[in-house]
Design a protein around this motif. Structure first.
Motif, PDB file in Angstrom:
ATOM      1  N   GLU A 175       0.849  -1.197   0.000  1.00 29.37           N
ATOM      2  CA  GLU A 175       0.000   0.000   0.000  1.00 29.37           C
ATOM      3  C   GLU A 175       0.880   1.242   0.000  1.00 29.37           C
ATOM      4  N   ASP A 176       0.669   2.088  -1.021  1.00 29.64           N
ATOM      5  CA  ASP A 176       1.423   3.331  -1.153  1.00 29.64           C
ATOM      6  C   ASP A 176       2.928   3.090  -1.098  1.00 29.64           C
ATOM      7  N   GLY A 177       3.370   2.021  -1.766  1.00 30.45           N
ATOM      8  CA  GLY A 177       4.795   1.720  -1.839  1.00 30.45           C
ATOM      9  C   GLY A 177       5.377   1.069  -0.613  1.00 30.45           C
ATOM     10  N   CYS A 178       4.552   0.761   0.368  1.00 29.66           N
ATOM     11  CA  CYS A 178       5.027   0.155   1.622  1.00 29.66           C
ATOM     12  C   CYS A 178       4.408  -1.224   1.800  1.00 29.66           C
ATOM     13  N   VAL A 179       5.232  -2.211   2.135  1.00 24.85           N
ATOM     14  CA  VAL A 179       4.746  -3.571   2.376  1.00 24.85           C
ATOM     15  C   VAL A 179       4.440  -3.738   3.866  1.00 24.85           C
ATOM     16  N   HIS A 180       3.224  -4.127   4.152  1.00 29.86           N
ATOM     17  CA  HIS A 180       2.812  -4.486   5.512  1.00 29.86           C
ATOM     18  C   HIS A 180       2.701  -6.004   5.533  1.00 29.86           C
ATOM     19  N   CYS A 181       3.446  -6.668   6.387  1.00 22.70           N
ATOM     20  CA  CYS A 181       3.511  -8.128   6.316  1.00 22.70           C
ATOM     21  C   CYS A 181       3.665  -8.771   7.689  1.00 22.70           C
ATOM     22  N   ILE A 182       3.276 -10.022   7.737  1.00 22.10           N
ATOM     23  CA  ILE A 182       3.487 -10.880   8.902  1.00 22.10           C
ATOM     24  C   ILE A 182       4.145 -12.161   8.408  1.00 22.10           C
ATOM     25  N   LYS A 183       5.270 -12.510   9.005  1.00 26.50           N
ATOM     26  CA  LYS A 183       5.959 -13.761   8.684  1.00 26.50           C
ATOM     27  C   LYS A 183       5.716 -14.780   9.793  1.00 26.50           C
ATOM     28  N   GLN A 184       5.461 -16.010   9.394  1.00 26.71           N
ATOM     29  CA  GLN A 184       5.350 -17.114  10.341  1.00 26.71           C
ATOM     30  C   GLN A 184       6.246 -18.245   9.866  1.00 26.71           C
ATOM     31  N   GLU A 185       7.104 -18.745  10.735  1.00 29.43           N
ATOM     32  CA  GLU A 185       7.908 -19.902  10.349  1.00 29.43           C
ATOM     33  C   GLU A 185       7.022 -21.126  10.164  1.00 29.43           C
ATOM     34  N   ILE A 186       7.356 -21.923   9.161  1.00 31.07           N
ATOM     35  CA  ILE A 186       6.604 -23.140   8.867  1.00 31.07           C
ATOM     36  C   ILE A 186       7.253 -24.304   9.585  1.00 31.07           C
ATOM     37  N   ARG A 187       6.432 -25.092  10.238  1.00 30.30           N
ATOM     38  CA  ARG A 187       6.949 -26.217  11.031  1.00 30.30           C
ATOM     39  C   ARG A 187       7.469 -27.335  10.121  1.00 30.30           C
ATOM     40  N   ASP A 188       8.311 -28.174  10.695  1.00 34.89           N
ATOM     41  CA  ASP A 188       8.895 -29.252   9.886  1.00 34.89           C
ATOM     42  C   ASP A 188       7.965 -30.452   9.734  1.00 34.89           C
ATOM     43  N   ASP A 189       6.724 -30.347  10.252  1.00 37.45           N
ATOM     44  CA  ASP A 189       5.765 -31.429  10.005  1.00 37.45           C
ATOM     45  C   ASP A 189       5.022 -31.220   8.685  1.00 37.45           C
ATOM     46  N   LEU A 190       5.388 -30.170   7.949  1.00 38.71           N
ATOM     47  CA  LEU A 190       4.861 -29.963   6.607  1.00 38.71           C
ATOM     48  C   LEU A 190       5.978 -30.129   5.588  1.00 38.71           C
ATOM     49  N   ALA A 191       5.622 -30.676   4.434  1.00 38.69           N
ATOM     50  CA  ALA A 191       6.542 -30.744   3.297  1.00 38.69           C
ATOM     51  C   ALA A 191       5.771 -30.318   2.056  1.00 38.69           C
ATOM     52  N   PHE A 192       6.499 -30.115   0.976  1.00 38.14           N
ATOM     53  CA  PHE A 192       5.887 -29.615  -0.254  1.00 38.14           C
ATOM     54  C   PHE A 192       6.409 -30.429  -1.428  1.00 38.14           C
ATOM     55  N   MET A 193       5.536 -30.640  -2.396  1.00 41.13           N
ATOM     56  CA  MET A 193       5.943 -31.311  -3.626  1.00 41.13           C
ATOM     57  C   MET A 193       5.551 -30.427  -4.799  1.00 41.13           C
ATOM     58  N   ALA A 194       6.552 -29.901  -5.498  1.00 42.95           N
ATOM     59  CA  ALA A 194       6.297 -29.116  -6.699  1.00 42.95           C
ATOM     60  C   ALA A 194       6.206 -30.064  -7.884  1.00 42.95           C
ATOM     61  N   ILE A 195       5.072 -30.036  -8.559  1.00 43.02           N
ATOM     62  CA  ILE A 195       4.830 -30.868  -9.732  1.00 43.02           C
ATOM     63  C   ILE A 195       4.966 -29.939 -10.931  1.00 43.02           C
ATOM     64  N   VAL A 196       6.106 -30.053 -11.628  1.00 43.89           N
ATOM     65  CA  VAL A 196       6.539 -29.037 -12.585  1.00 43.89           C
ATOM     66  C   VAL A 196       6.327 -29.530 -14.013  1.00 43.89           C
ATOM     67  N   PRO A 197       5.436 -28.882 -14.763  1.00 41.18           N
ATOM     68  CA  PRO A 197       5.196 -29.302 -16.153  1.00 41.18           C
ATOM     69  C   PRO A 197       6.403 -29.083 -17.045  1.00 41.18           C
ATOM     70  N   ASP A 198       6.351 -29.707 -18.212  1.00 42.45           N
ATOM     71  CA  ASP A 198       7.424 -29.550 -19.183  1.00 42.45           C
ATOM     72  C   ASP A 198       7.137 -28.404 -20.147  1.00 42.45           C
ATOM     73  N   PHE A 199       6.272 -27.466 -19.725  1.00 37.99           N
ATOM     74  CA  PHE A 199       6.000 -26.273 -20.531  1.00 37.99           C
ATOM     75  C   PHE A 199       5.918 -25.060 -19.611  1.00 37.99           C
ATOM     76  N   PRO A 200       6.346 -23.895 -20.102  1.00 34.90           N
ATOM     77  CA  PRO A 200       6.273 -22.687 -19.286  1.00 34.90           C
ATOM     78  C   PRO A 200       4.883 -22.056 -19.380  1.00 34.90           C
ATOM     79  N   LEU A 201       4.622 -21.126 -18.477  1.00 34.66           N
ATOM     80  CA  LEU A 201       3.425 -20.307 -18.539  1.00 34.66           C
ATOM     81  C   LEU A 201       3.812 -18.914 -18.061  1.00 34.66           C
ATOM     82  N   LYS A 202       3.880 -17.983 -18.982  1.00 37.88           N
ATOM     83  CA  LYS A 202       4.276 -16.627 -18.623  1.00 37.88           C
ATOM     84  C   LYS A 202       3.216 -15.968 -17.761  1.00 37.88           C
TER      85      LYS A 202
END
Length: 295
Positions: free
Chosen positions: A143-170
């Protein structure tokens, strides 16, 4: 020479369009020093822009100008592990890396908060650049060039799987299909789910994530640009993922899974091969809770 590591990021996380994002353990690396002119080298044979259109160069040069410092040029060496145009924050990583390195070359005249504001202004939204700087799970507003944010650390009981296609999407193409206006009911749908996603991640109430990742603002419109994505998201649910969503503007599908799930990757690989998507990649990831850093 300044060496920087910048994490990949996954934005939107379903309903949190342009406001929710998280950092993961996939990194681009930059080696940058002042130089007479411009030299850009890829250290991993990934093709990168070598002229003044290089986003690392542009961001760094702009920061020198903002700080009123003389600018001679740069030598930039890049290792680009974050795939381009796949919704994993490759452009944000270039912006963040260029700003962080240039700031260090000048003796750190700007604070991290000032760099965060500048990065979001360059990108146009804070959902990738802010978690790239801070790490973790970040809710942010520009807002008006200023970022207002809250960061929360993610626990190690979560994981992520990126399923990456063989084509880009701009990103530009993915934004062109978005509606100019949304119905009031769709706005309520997304607002409630974005709020539920943020609180559920923070409190560890992951049973809410399947509902919290619902969206009516961008994913239904982008699905036709990603053939087979709907089947993959259904398979993620069948294999026990907490949820799945289009990462950023796509084309990657991100699944949030149990941290101890050792079978999801192999099961998804078999599904992709059966579904004629043997060229699609799988990136098992964890949360990065630290963000971009000088190494």
């Amino acid at each position: 020479m300044v060496k920087v590591a910048i994490p990949a990021t996954s934005a939107n996380i379903g309903a949190g369009f342009d406001s929710l994002g998280l950092a993961v353990t996939l990194y681009n690396y930059l080696h940058i020093d002042e130089y007479e002119g411009l030299v850009v080298r890829s250290l991993d044979n990934v093709s990168v822009p070598t002229g003044e259109g290089n986003m690392v160069f542009k961001s760094a040069k702009d920061l020198f100008a903002i700080c009123g410092r003389p600018f001679r040029g740069l030598i930039i060496e890049q290792i680009s592990n974050i795939p381009f145009a796949r919704g994993l924050g490759s452009s944000s990583a270039c912006i963040v890396g260029g700003l962080l390195a240039a700031n260090r070359l000048m003796g750190d005249p700007l604070t991290k908060s000032e760099l965060i504001n500048l990065a979001a202004s360059i990108e146009g939204h804070p959902d990738n650049t802010t978690p790239a700087f801070l790490g973790g799970f970040v809710t942010s507003v520009l807002e008006d060039g200023c970022v207002h944010c809250i960061k929360q650390e993610i626990r190690d009981d979560l994981a992520f799987m990126a399923i990456v296609p063989d084509f880009p999407l701009k990103t530009s193409a993915a934004r062109e299909v978005l509606p100019k206006e949304i119905k009031h009911s769709d706005g309520v749908y997304n607002l409630s789910r974005a709020a539920l996603m943020a609180v559920s991640i923070i409190t560890g109430q992951y049973e809410n994530l399947a509902v919290a990742s619902g969206d009516r603002m961008h994913q239904p419109m982008r699905m036709p640009l990603m053939p087979g994505a709907d089947r993959i998201m259904d398979e993620c649910e069948r294999l026990g993922a907490y949820c799945s969503y289009i990462s950023g503007a796509g084309s990657t599908i991100m699944a949030i899974i149990k941290g101890a799930d050792l079978s999801f990757e192999a099961d998804m690989r078999r599904f992709l091969d059966r579904d004629g998507k043997s060229g699609w990649g799988l990136l098992p990831l964890r949360a990065d809770n630290f963000g971009a850093r000088i190494v």
